[in-house]
Motif scaffolding. Structure first.
Motif, PDB file in Angstrom:
ATOM      1  N   LYS A   1     -12.420 -22.221 -55.452  1.00 11.26           N
ATOM      2  CA  LYS A   1     -12.451 -22.621 -54.044  1.00 11.26           C
ATOM      3  C   LYS A   1     -13.607 -23.591 -53.771  1.00 11.26           C
ATOM      4  O   LYS A   1     -13.459 -24.544 -52.997  1.00 11.26           O
ATOM      5  CB  LYS A   1     -12.588 -21.384 -53.152  1.00 11.26           C
ATOM      6  CG  LYS A   1     -11.379 -20.466 -53.158  1.00 11.26           C
ATOM      7  CD  LYS A   1     -11.609 -19.289 -52.215  1.00 11.26           C
ATOM      8  CE  LYS A   1     -10.418 -18.347 -52.207  1.00 11.26           C
ATOM      9  NZ  LYS A   1     -10.627 -17.192 -51.296  1.00 11.26           N
TER      10      LYS A   1
ATOM     11  N   GLU B   1     -16.864  -8.856 -48.344  1.00 11.64           N
ATOM     12  CA  GLU B   1     -15.754  -9.817 -48.344  1.00 11.64           C
ATOM     13  C   GLU B   1     -15.738 -10.645 -47.066  1.00 11.64           C
ATOM     14  O   GLU B   1     -15.526 -11.863 -47.090  1.00 11.64           O
ATOM     15  CB  GLU B   1     -14.425  -9.072 -48.510  1.00 11.64           C
ATOM     16  CG  GLU B   1     -14.265  -8.341 -49.835  1.00 11.64           C
ATOM     17  CD  GLU B   1     -13.878  -9.265 -50.967  1.00 11.64           C
ATOM     18  OE1 GLU B   1     -13.638 -10.460 -50.702  1.00 11.64           O
ATOM     19  OE2 GLU B   1     -13.826  -8.786 -52.116  1.00 11.64           O
TER      20      GLU B   1
ATOM     21  N   GLU C   1     -16.364 -14.731 -46.594  1.00 14.50           N
ATOM     22  CA  GLU C   1     -15.414 -15.597 -45.892  1.00 14.50           C
ATOM     23  C   GLU C   1     -16.097 -16.392 -44.784  1.00 14.50           C
ATOM     24  O   GLU C   1     -15.810 -17.582 -44.588  1.00 14.50           O
ATOM     25  CB  GLU C   1     -14.271 -14.759 -45.323  1.00 14.50           C
ATOM     26  CG  GLU C   1     -13.323 -14.227 -46.396  1.00 14.50           C
ATOM     27  CD  GLU C   1     -12.188 -13.414 -45.812  1.00 14.50           C
ATOM     28  OE1 GLU C   1     -12.069 -13.380 -44.561  1.00 14.50           O
ATOM     29  OE2 GLU C   1     -11.406 -12.823 -46.585  1.00 14.50           O
ATOM     30  N   ARG C   2     -17.017 -15.758 -44.060  1.00 14.90           N
ATOM     31  CA  ARG C   2     -17.745 -16.484 -43.008  1.00 14.90           C
ATOM     32  C   ARG C   2     -18.611 -17.587 -43.617  1.00 14.90           C
ATOM     33  O   ARG C   2     -18.709 -18.695 -43.066  1.00 14.90           O
ATOM     34  CB  ARG C   2     -18.602 -15.507 -42.192  1.00 14.90           C
ATOM     35  CG  ARG C   2     -17.796 -14.632 -41.240  1.00 14.90           C
ATOM     36  CD  ARG C   2     -18.681 -13.999 -40.188  1.00 14.90           C
ATOM     37  NE  ARG C   2     -19.554 -12.973 -40.733  1.00 14.90           N
ATOM     38  CZ  ARG C   2     -19.246 -11.680 -40.803  1.00 14.90           C
ATOM     39  NH1 ARG C   2     -18.067 -11.256 -40.383  1.00 14.90           N
ATOM     40  NH2 ARG C   2     -20.115 -10.813 -41.294  1.00 14.90           N
TER      41      ARG C   2
ATOM     42  N   GLN D   1     -18.009 -19.211 -46.320  1.00 15.35           N
ATOM     43  CA  GLN D   1     -17.144 -20.295 -46.790  1.00 15.35           C
ATOM     44  C   GLN D   1     -16.804 -21.259 -45.664  1.00 15.35           C
ATOM     45  O   GLN D   1     -16.610 -22.454 -45.907  1.00 15.35           O
ATOM     46  CB  GLN D   1     -15.872 -19.723 -47.414  1.00 15.35           C
ATOM     47  CG  GLN D   1     -16.120 -19.060 -48.769  1.00 15.35           C
ATOM     48  CD  GLN D   1     -14.869 -18.451 -49.375  1.00 15.35           C
ATOM     49  OE1 GLN D   1     -13.753 -18.692 -48.919  1.00 15.35           O
ATOM     50  NE2 GLN D   1     -15.045 -17.649 -50.415  1.00 15.35           N
ATOM     51  N   GLN D   2     -16.764 -20.759 -44.436  1.00 17.37           N
ATOM     52  CA  GLN D   2     -16.539 -21.641 -43.292  1.00 17.37           C
ATOM     53  C   GLN D   2     -17.707 -22.613 -43.107  1.00 17.37           C
ATOM     54  O   GLN D   2     -17.553 -23.682 -42.512  1.00 17.37           O
ATOM     55  CB  GLN D   2     -16.328 -20.802 -42.031  1.00 17.37           C
ATOM     56  CG  GLN D   2     -15.058 -19.964 -42.074  1.00 17.37           C
ATOM     57  CD  GLN D   2     -14.945 -19.017 -40.898  1.00 17.37           C
ATOM     58  OE1 GLN D   2     -15.712 -19.096 -39.932  1.00 17.37           O
ATOM     59  NE2 GLN D   2     -13.983 -18.101 -40.968  1.00 17.37           N
TER      60      GLN D   2
END
Length: 414
Positions: free
Chosen positions: A27, A369, A373-374, A376-377
């Motif tokens: 990613k 997790e 994800e936060r 990655q934003q």
């Protein structure tokens, strides 16, 4: 009745590996391709990247590899290792702190191969392998592959010291239900926290193990995973703890998983050594026999090229000095990045696990997790763990370190 949707054997049905490191790395690479590498913080992979974002390598190692004749690369190596490999591996592992006792070393495909050998050959079927709650994930994968189970102890006290009380409870409890106990330690510069067990803590650990070994019907096998030792400090200083392991009872076998991946920045060469230490010659002779048998059964022999590299460096003091000097520059680069993060973590009030040195820093948090994800934003790519997230400071260019701790702190409160 056999599941008609599967042709795999019973022990292999349902296996499916989703490695969080490499999946999130993919990613990060996609984001870098879309937004530009300078806008993406890739804190996933455990390999040193220089400040231009390129894989760090040692010039003298590359030069030496290119000088080898084809037969030193292409031919089969002996199962236990080429001539001179054992002594070279012992020297690079222990330096001037070689412990007293009987010693042997056998070549393995990286430190992972060494870990595989110990778990398979010394943990009984369906028995527990003892590891800390903060740990390298593949320990569990390897154990499960061979029908072994994992038991965990809380590695840290409330003030972030090694938790001797919890450790003793787990050792005692496991030895009540099984005769062989494999215990894995990843130090110095522990993955994923950067923690290093101190001399005083080692003395406490070994006191516990000596007491447990008074029951001669029990066998204790310690596995020291030292993958990051050469990034934990000065060469001889970080190896002094090895002398504590001499003269242990005969029913305590000390094994060491040594790796060339980090020490020589040769990750893809897949070479390391499994070392056995005991006060009993018979125990070490058996160690060599069972390890060599497993080597033949699994990978036949280990890559020839890196073994030649290790032996050549051992016999060439001038070239080895150049390699050590170049590596020291990378060690200090990683240290600088880690200290930058630690300073800003203190300033922003971000709690982290104790970091002394090494490739990784770990941040405790709930729901890792969601935190990942936060992040990655914000184009920050970290690895989720059971109890927090892991940052590979080894791979983050120094210019990207400022402000990173504060952004992570914000992600924990969203």
């Amino acid at each position: 009745m056999q599941d008609k949707t599967s042709m795999a054997s019973r022990q292999s049905r349902g296996k499916k590996l989703v490695d969080p490191v490499f999946s999130i790395l993919a990613k990060a690479k996609e984001a870098a391709a879309e937004y530009g590498e300078e806008k993406v913080v890739n804190a996933t992979i455990g390999s040193i990247q220089d400040d231009d974002g390129h894989l760090a390598t040692l010039d003298k190692v590359t030069e030496l590899v290119r000088s080898f004749a084809p037969e030193r690369i292409m031919s089969y190596a002996p199962i236990k290792g080429i001539a001179g490999f054992e002594e070279a591996a012992l020297n690079f592992t222990f330096g001037s702190s070689r412990p007293e006792g009987h010693l042997a070393a056998i070549a393995t495909p990286g430190g992972t191969g060494a870990i595989r050998q110990v778990i398979y050959n010394y943990a009984d079927d369906n028995s527990n392998v003892l590891i800390p709650d903060w740990h390298w994930g593949p320990y569990k994968v390897i154990a499960k592959e061979f029908g072994r189970k994992i038991d965990m102890y809380s590695i840290f006290t409330e003030d972030f010291k090694f938790n001797l009380v919890e450790f003793k409870k787990k050792v005692t409890a496991n030895l009540k239900q099984q005769d062989n106990l494999v215990i894995i330690f990843n130090t110095p510069a522990h993955n994923p926290t950067g923690f290093t067990i101190s001399t005083a803590e080692w003395e406490g650990i070994l006191t516990i193990l000596r007491e447990a070994a008074e029951d001669k019907s029990k066998n204790i096998i310690t596995l020291l995973d030292i993958a990051y030792i050469d990034y934990a400090g000065e060469f001889e200083e970080v190896r002094k703890f090895f002398t504590l392991f001499g003269g242990l009872p005969e029913n305590i076998l000390v094994t060491v998983a040594s790796s060339m991946s980090k020490s020589f920045l040769a990750y893809g060469m897949r070479c390391g050594a499994l070392i056995g230490l005991s006060s009993s010659k018979e125990v070490v002779d058996e160690f060599v026999d069972v390890s060599a048998y497993s080597s033949r059964a699994n990978w036949s022999n280990v890559n020839h090229l890196p073994q030649e590299l290790l032996v050549e460096l051992y016999n060439n003091e001038s070239m080895l000095a150049d390699v050590y000097s170049e590596r020291e520059g990378f060690r200090k680069l990683v240290e600088q990045r880690g200290q930058l993060f630690l300073t800003e973590a203190r300033e922003s009030g971000l709690e982290i696990c104790p970091y002394y040195a090494g490739f990784f820093i770990a941040i405790p948090c709930d729901n890792p997790e969601a935190v990942v994800e936060r992040l990655q934003q914000e184009k920050i790519f970290a690895v989720p763990l059971n109890k927090g997230i892991r940052l590979a400071v080894c791979s983050i260019p120094t210019a990207q370190m400022p402000g990173l701790a504060a952004k992570i702190k914000e992600s924990l409160t969203d």
